[in-house]
Motif scaffolding. Structure first.
Motif, PDB file in Angstrom:
ATOM      1  N   LEU A   2       0.841  -1.193   0.000  1.00  0.00           N
ATOM      2  CA  LEU A   2       0.000   0.000   0.000  1.00  0.00           C
ATOM      3  C   LEU A   2       0.877   1.244   0.000  1.00  0.00           C
ATOM      4  O   LEU A   2       1.947   1.256   0.609  1.00  0.00           O
ATOM      5  N   GLY A   3       0.414   2.309  -0.644  1.00  0.00           N
ATOM      6  CA  GLY A   3       1.248   3.496  -0.856  1.00  0.00           C
ATOM      7  C   GLY A   3       1.122   4.584   0.184  1.00  0.00           C
ATOM      8  O   GLY A   3       1.579   5.701  -0.054  1.00  0.00           O
ATOM      9  N   GLN A   4       0.527   4.319   1.354  1.00  0.00           N
ATOM     10  CA  GLN A   4       0.444   5.377   2.362  1.00  0.00           C
ATOM     11  C   GLN A   4       1.832   5.794   2.816  1.00  0.00           C
ATOM     12  O   GLN A   4       2.709   4.953   3.013  1.00  0.00           O
ATOM     13  N   HIS A   5       2.012   7.106   3.000  1.00  0.00           N
ATOM     14  CA  HIS A   5       3.336   7.652   3.290  1.00  0.00           C
ATOM     15  C   HIS A   5       3.325   8.425   4.603  1.00  0.00           C
ATOM     16  O   HIS A   5       2.344   8.367   5.373  1.00  0.00           O
ATOM     17  N   ALA A   6       4.429   9.149   4.871  1.00  0.00           N
ATOM     18  CA  ALA A   6       4.576   9.839   6.160  1.00  0.00           C
ATOM     19  C   ALA A   6       3.498  10.886   6.386  1.00  0.00           C
ATOM     20  O   ALA A   6       3.016  11.056   7.514  1.00  0.00           O
ATOM     21  N   ASP A   7       3.095  11.602   5.353  1.00  0.00           N
ATOM     22  CA  ASP A   7       2.051  12.616   5.504  1.00  0.00           C
ATOM     23  C   ASP A   7       0.708  11.960   5.837  1.00  0.00           C
ATOM     24  O   ASP A   7      -0.053  12.482   6.650  1.00  0.00           O
TER      25      ASP A   7
ATOM     26  N   GLN B 224       0.367   9.249   7.473  1.00  0.00           N
ATOM     27  CA  GLN B 224       0.470   8.806   8.858  1.00  0.00           C
ATOM     28  C   GLN B 224       0.146   9.960   9.821  1.00  0.00           C
ATOM     29  O   GLN B 224      -0.578   9.780  10.804  1.00  0.00           O
ATOM     30  N   VAL B 225       0.691  11.134   9.519  1.00  0.00           N
ATOM     31  CA  VAL B 225       0.420  12.308  10.360  1.00  0.00           C
ATOM     32  C   VAL B 225      -1.072  12.656  10.317  1.00  0.00           C
ATOM     33  O   VAL B 225      -1.690  12.953  11.355  1.00  0.00           O
ATOM     34  N   GLU B 226      -1.657  12.648   9.128  1.00  0.00           N
ATOM     35  CA  GLU B 226      -3.079  12.955   8.996  1.00  0.00           C
ATOM     36  C   GLU B 226      -3.925  11.982   9.809  1.00  0.00           C
ATOM     37  O   GLU B 226      -4.889  12.379  10.485  1.00  0.00           O
TER      38      GLU B 226
ATOM     39  N   PHE C 282       7.237  23.146  13.472  1.00  0.00           N
ATOM     40  CA  PHE C 282       8.003  21.977  13.915  1.00  0.00           C
ATOM     41  C   PHE C 282       8.514  21.233  12.676  1.00  0.00           C
ATOM     42  O   PHE C 282       7.876  20.287  12.212  1.00  0.00           O
ATOM     43  N   PRO C 283       9.662  21.636  12.125  1.00  0.00           N
ATOM     44  CA  PRO C 283      10.128  21.055  10.860  1.00  0.00           C
ATOM     45  C   PRO C 283      10.269  19.539  10.884  1.00  0.00           C
ATOM     46  O   PRO C 283      10.150  18.894   9.842  1.00  0.00           O
ATOM     47  N   GLN C 284      10.500  18.958  12.062  1.00  0.00           N
ATOM     48  CA  GLN C 284      10.696  17.502  12.154  1.00  0.00           C
ATOM     49  C   GLN C 284       9.418  16.775  12.576  1.00  0.00           C
ATOM     50  O   GLN C 284       9.475  15.654  13.064  1.00  0.00           O
ATOM     51  N   PHE C 285       8.257  17.408  12.372  1.00  0.00           N
ATOM     52  CA  PHE C 285       7.034  16.850  12.951  1.00  0.00           C
ATOM     53  C   PHE C 285       6.685  15.470  12.405  1.00  0.00           C
ATOM     54  O   PHE C 285       6.123  14.635  13.124  1.00  0.00           O
ATOM     55  N   ARG C 286       7.015  15.176  11.163  1.00  0.00           N
ATOM     56  CA  ARG C 286       6.670  13.859  10.617  1.00  0.00           C
ATOM     57  C   ARG C 286       7.377  12.750  11.387  1.00  0.00           C
ATOM     58  O   ARG C 286       6.781  11.738  11.752  1.00  0.00           O
TER      59      ARG C 286
END
Length: 321
Positions: free
Chosen positions: A120-125, A127-129, A209-213
């Motif tokens: 599946l193609g889910q990515h870091a963004d 995950q945050v969402e 927070f630049p490192q939030f992911r």
């Protein structure tokens, strides 16, 4: 290859359970799944199949298929287009209905084709969402764990190898390679909560927070680990109090452990209690000190009742179609 996409190989090399080949890729035609498909085809030449779920919910759905056909022909990856009925019932979320239909179709196609699993193609963004959505709903640890890197559904293993990869890196790589992909117009429709998070919150978080992911992902991993501990405790407590749960044995546990084991028992009955329902059940159990005390509480679509010395859950009868 983009170092982020090259990480796909490293992830499966270090994984305790390597995917069994051949492998499927859930391929929508969008940037994320296109990058995943090409990375997987690069990693396992001749061992990858693309699975495109045609929901029939958009006028542009047939155009999506044509883009998928073009990319798959160029990458020499076989493509299977699966049509599903993703219509939702009254009161049901269209997104939830489409998601369930999609997973069911992917699992069925994987079994039919003899695939060892589906990527599946889910990515870091994504995950945050998912984590922010869970927070907005007051979710417990299962929700705060966000998306698992690997899970099983309908007897099929699903993998999310791009959870450490950002959406922008996937899109930039495709643009540099001049690879075609679909821009789904519904992804910018801010009537959907997830899209509002993507459009409004993620840019603000990136600025503050630049490192939030990475840090949000770490929090989700901590929540997932804690949930596994609670599951172990629930299994031990359920073995001690019995199935169905004995009321007197429940009362010997602390309130948090009662809530934990009751939640697990109810989930085994296909019932997900609300926080208010679980609190009321705990109060009733605490008050159950006489032989004649009655318990009859609505939980999910059914009821928890007292039957002698134990609790009983009865699901609501399904209406005839």
């Amino acid at each position: 290859m983009n170092p982020a996409l090259a990480g796909l190989t490293a992830l499966f090399t270090s994984s305790p359970q390597l995917p069994q080949l051949p492998i499927g890729v859930a391929y929508s035609g969008g940037a994320d799944s296109t990058a995943l498909l090409l990375a997987a085809a690069h990693r396992w030449p001749g061992q990858v199949q693309a699975l495109h779920i045609h929901h029939g919910l958009q006028a542009a759905a047939d155009d999506f298929v044509r883009v998928c056909e073009t990319v798959c022909a160029s990458a020499k990856v076989p493509l299977q287009v699966v049509h599903v009925d993703a219509a939702h019932a009254p009161g049901e979320s269209p997104e939830d209905a489409a998601r369930r239909a999609r997973y069911a179709a992917l699992a069925a196609a994987a079994k039919q084709q003899g695939l060892g699993g589906v990527l599946l193609g889910q990515h870091a963004d994504d995950q945050v969402e998912t984590l922010l959505l869970a927070l907005s709903r007051g979710a417990g640890l299962p929700g705060l764990s966000a998306m698992a890197a690997q899970f099983e559904r309908a007897g099929v293993l699903f993998y999310r190898p791009l959870l450490q990869t950002t959406a922008v890196s996937l899109r930039e790589w495709l643009l540099r390679q001049q690879q075609p992909f679909v821009d789904d117009p519904t992804n910018t429709d801010e009537r959907y909560t997830r899209n509002r998070i993507r459009a409004r919150l993620l840019p603000a978080l990136a600025e503050a927070f630049p490192q939030f992911r990475a840090t949000f992902a770490r929090s989700a991993q901590h929540a997932a680990q804690a949930q596994l501990v609670l599951l172990d405790v629930a299994l031990q407590d359920l073995a001690a109090i019995g199935t169905p749960p004995a009321i007197q044995a429940l009362q010997a546990l602390s309130s948090p452990r009662q809530a934990n084991v009751l939640r697990h028992w109810l989930l085994q009955q296909q019932a997900t209690p609300s926080a208010a329902q679980l609190d009321q059940l705990l109060r009733q159990i605490a008050a159950c000190t006489t032989r004649g005390h009655r318990i009859h509480l609505k939980v999910a679509s059914g009821h928890v009742t007292r039957v002698g010395a134990v609790l009983h859950y009865s699901a609501a009868a399904k209406k005839a179609g």
